[in-house]
Write an enzyme that holds these catalytic residues in place. Sequence first.
Site, PDB file in Angstrom:
ATOM      1  N   ARG A  99      -9.988   0.953   8.769  1.00  0.00           N
ATOM      2  CA  ARG A  99      -9.531  -0.391   9.068  1.00  0.00           C
ATOM      3  C   ARG A  99     -10.569  -1.166   9.868  1.00  0.00           C
ATOM      4  NH1 ARG A  99      -3.836   0.841   8.959  1.00  0.00           N
ATOM      5  NH2 ARG A  99      -2.426  -0.851   9.343  1.00  0.00           N
ATOM      6  N   ARG A 157      11.244  -5.907   5.078  1.00  0.00           N
ATOM      7  CA  ARG A 157      11.020  -4.514   4.680  1.00  0.00           C
ATOM      8  C   ARG A 157      11.940  -3.556   5.445  1.00  0.00           C
ATOM      9  NH1 ARG A 157       4.893  -2.518   4.573  1.00  0.00           N
ATOM     10  NH2 ARG A 157       4.891  -2.884   6.794  1.00  0.00           N
ATOM     11  N   ARG A 176      -0.851  -8.501  13.345  1.00  0.00           N
ATOM     12  CA  ARG A 176      -1.456  -7.529  12.416  1.00  0.00           C
ATOM     13  C   ARG A 176      -2.290  -8.242  11.355  1.00  0.00           C
ATOM     14  NH1 ARG A 176       3.769  -4.702  10.623  1.00  0.00           N
ATOM     15  NH2 ARG A 176       2.510  -3.403   9.274  1.00  0.00           N
ATOM     16  N   LYS A 213       0.835  -1.216   0.000  1.00  0.00           N
ATOM     17  CA  LYS A 213       0.000   0.000   0.000  1.00  0.00           C
ATOM     18  C   LYS A 213       0.866   1.262   0.000  1.00  0.00           C
ATOM     19  CE  LYS A 213      -2.303  -0.924   3.817  1.00  0.00           C
ATOM     20  NZ  LYS A 213      -1.768  -2.233   4.237  1.00  0.00           N
ATOM     21  N   ARG A 269      10.861  -0.944  10.685  1.00  0.00           N
ATOM     22  CA  ARG A 269       9.784  -0.491  11.566  1.00  0.00           C
ATOM     23  C   ARG A 269       9.696  -1.400  12.777  1.00  0.00           C
ATOM     24  NH1 ARG A 269       4.370   0.371   8.070  1.00  0.00           N
ATOM     25  NH2 ARG A 269       3.535  -0.631   9.927  1.00  0.00           N
TER      26      ARG A 269
END
Length: 216
Positions: free
Chosen positions: A88, A127, A166, A13, A155
């Site tokens: 969300r 990531r 998540r 995203k 992160r």
Amino acid sequence: MRMILIGPPGAGKGTQAHNLVKRYQIPHISTGDMFRSAVKAGTELGRQAEAYMKAGDLVPDELVIAMVIERLGQPDCEGGFMLDGFPRTRPQAEALEGALDNAGLSLDAVVLIEVADQLIEERITGRRSDPETGTIYHLKYNPPPAGVADRVVQRGDDTSEACKARLTKYHDDTAPVIPFYEGKGLLVRIHGVGSPDEVLLRITTALKALQSHSAS
Ligand code: AMP
């Protein structure tokens, strides 16, 4: 263009939002980025959000909704916006609809980037981002170039444990938002596996088709 980008964590995203806001000349409103900035700046909102984020939990609806509605009221959103990471939950979707209705506005499209669960964990744990430019890399699939590799950061919620939490949250809380928008004829489903350029082309093609469909 008033649009929403949704999808599981690690679906791409952020990368696609970056491309789409340039193309449509609209502000990129990422609730995750807003919370990360608030945490970094040590604001009251950041203090309230931090523990939820670390655990991979959702920040309570009332905090997120108030933050987004305030942001959408700013002048740069008059010509449109791209919401990334919001709504969300179903209550967030309903609150957004109420706020837009009150302003006499409506959404143009909701883009759902779909990636199978089995691919998510590898995407997330690999990531990294460049704190100077915000560019997102993947250690295996899109490694940072020399000169950038030394400064990339991970992160705090991109660990394997938080990723599982998540993903569970996504299925439990966010997936119910999909039929909400599907029922309104706003949803476009995009296959999220492929190069960023391939996925971008799928999105822009689908958006053109949706726009010409709604114009006819
Ligand atoms: P993201 O960068 O979109 O993955 O968001 C990072 C974290 O911020 C999430 O795991 C949540 O803890 C929080 N967050 C971001 N957007 C929302 C939202 N719309 N509702 C609740 N929590 C959110």
